[in-house]
Scaffold this active site. Sequence first.
Site, PDB file in Angstrom:
ATOM      1  N   TYR A  33      37.209-115.717  46.263  1.00 22.04           N
ATOM      2  CA  TYR A  33      35.765-115.607  46.465  1.00 22.04           C
ATOM      3  C   TYR A  33      35.266-114.234  46.077  1.00 22.04           C
ATOM      4  CZ  TYR A  33      36.384-112.834  50.746  1.00 22.04           C
ATOM      5  OH  TYR A  33      36.702-111.840  51.641  1.00 22.04           O
ATOM      6  N   LYS A 147      41.403-111.418  46.075  1.00 23.73           N
ATOM      7  CA  LYS A 147      40.351-111.730  47.058  1.00 23.73           C
ATOM      8  C   LYS A 147      40.449-113.209  47.440  1.00 23.73           C
ATOM      9  CE  LYS A 147      35.584-110.396  48.133  1.00 23.73           C
ATOM     10  NZ  LYS A 147      35.818-109.769  49.429  1.00 23.73           N
ATOM     11  N   LEU A 205      42.382-104.423  49.099  1.00 18.87           N
ATOM     12  CA  LEU A 205      41.442-104.957  48.122  1.00 18.87           C
ATOM     13  C   LEU A 205      40.799-103.767  47.411  1.00 18.87           C
ATOM     14  CD1 LEU A 205      40.126-107.665  47.173  1.00 18.87           C
ATOM     15  CD2 LEU A 205      38.173-106.968  48.545  1.00 18.87           C
TER      16      LEU A 205
HETATM   17  N1  PLP Z   1      38.613-104.902  51.961  1.00 15.25           N
HETATM   18  C1  PLP Z   1      38.489-106.156  52.422  1.00 15.25           C
HETATM   19  C2  PLP Z   1      39.636-106.783  53.141  1.00 15.25           C
HETATM   20  C3  PLP Z   1      37.291-106.860  52.229  1.00 15.25           C
HETATM   21  O1  PLP Z   1      37.166-108.123  52.676  1.00 15.25           O
HETATM   22  C4  PLP Z   1      36.216-106.214  51.566  1.00 15.25           C
HETATM   23  C5  PLP Z   1      34.944-106.901  51.346  1.00 15.25           C
HETATM   24  O2  PLP Z   1      34.668-107.932  51.862  1.00 15.25           O
HETATM   25  C6  PLP Z   1      36.388-104.906  51.113  1.00 15.25           C
HETATM   26  C7  PLP Z   1      37.608-104.278  51.315  1.00 15.25           C
HETATM   27  C8  PLP Z   1      35.277-104.184  50.384  1.00 15.25           C
HETATM   28  O3  PLP Z   1      35.119-104.724  49.103  1.00 15.25           O
HETATM   29  P1  PLP Z   1      33.717-104.672  48.341  1.00 15.25           P
HETATM   30  O4  PLP Z   1      33.284-103.242  48.324  1.00 15.25           O
HETATM   31  O5  PLP Z   1      34.037-105.184  46.983  1.00 15.25           O
HETATM   32  O6  PLP Z   1      32.769-105.550  49.094  1.00 15.25           O
END
Ligand code: PLP
Length: 290
Positions: A33, A147, A205
Site C-alpha cells: 500500500y 510497505k 521503511l
Molecule cells: N515507518 C512506518 C512503519 C510507516 O508505516 C510509515 C508510514 O506510514 C513511515 C515509516 C513513514 O513513511 P512516509 O514518510 O512515507 O509516510
Amino acid sequence: MPRIAYVNGAYVDHRDAVVHVEDRGYQFADGVYEVIHLFRGRLIDEEPHLDRLDRSLRELDMDWPMGRSALQVVMREIVRRNRYATGLLYIQVTRGVAPRDHKFPSGVRSAIVMTVRPIPEFSEDMREHGVGVITIEDIRWARRDIKSISLLPNVLGKQAAAAAKAYEAWMYDDDGFITEGTSSNAWIITGEGMLVTRAASHDILRGITRQAILEMARELDIPFEEREFTREEAYGAREAFLSNSSHFVTPVIRIDERVIANGKPGSLSTALHGRYVEFMSDFPKIAGSR
Ligand code: PLP
C-alpha cells in the site's frame, strides 16, 4: 456529497465498496500500500510514493494492477470526485482474487482499492505541545522496507501506545537500537545539534517524508547522520520527532517516562515542519480539486 472509492475498475459509493472474500490481501495480507497526503488540492511527493509502490511490488513479484500513468489518472479522478481539499489518498494493491492456496496463483490480475479520506490540515495541538512515545520490542519480519499491508505488529504497538496514553510506539531491535515508529520514522537531535535517524536498510521503511527531511537538512545546512541510536541516547536528546506523510514532522516531548529536554517542541523540529509546509505548496494543484 457521497464519498467515493475506487475498487477494481469502478468508482463506487464508499459504503458499498467491497472486496471479494478470496482477495489474497484479506486472506494472506499478500499486498502492499501507499498513503499520499493531499494538501490543499496537491498530491505531496506523488512520484516518490509511486516509485516506492513499484519497488514494493517488484520485491514481492507482484504486478501493477494497471500502468503507472493510468493509475495516476485514477488518482486524480478520485481526488476530483471526493472534493476534499486536504486528506489522505490510500492505495492498496494485492495479488488478486484466487482460491485459497499459499503459493502464487497464475493468470490472476492484481486487485486495487483506492480511497480518499478528509483530515484536518494540521493538528495544532500536536504541533504546539508535542506527543509522547513509548518504546517496545520490534517483533516484525525482516523486510520492513517493503510497505506490506501485513501490519499486525504495528497495530499491536500502536494500541500499546494508546493504552499508555502515548501517541506512538518506537520499536527497538535485538541490540537495543530504535528502528522506527509503528507508522512513522524516528528522529533525534543530539546535544551537539546533530540530526540523527536510522539509515535506510531492510530494518525500516524508507519514509518519503524522511527523505524530504534529509534533503531539507542538506539545504538548510543542518548537520545530519544516518545511524542507529539507542533508547538511552534518545532519552538524553536535545529534541526528538517523528515523521510520516500524514503528519509531516511531529515533535516528541516524552519517551517512556522520560521528558525530552524541557518538555516542549524543539526549535529545529518546528523549523523543519515550517519548511515542509513551504515545500508542499510547490506541488501543482490537481485540476478540478478543491
Ligand atoms: N515507518 C512506518 C512503519 C510507516 O508505516 C510509515 C508510514 O506510514 C513511515 C515509516 C513513514 O513513511 P512516509 O514518510 O512515507 O509516510
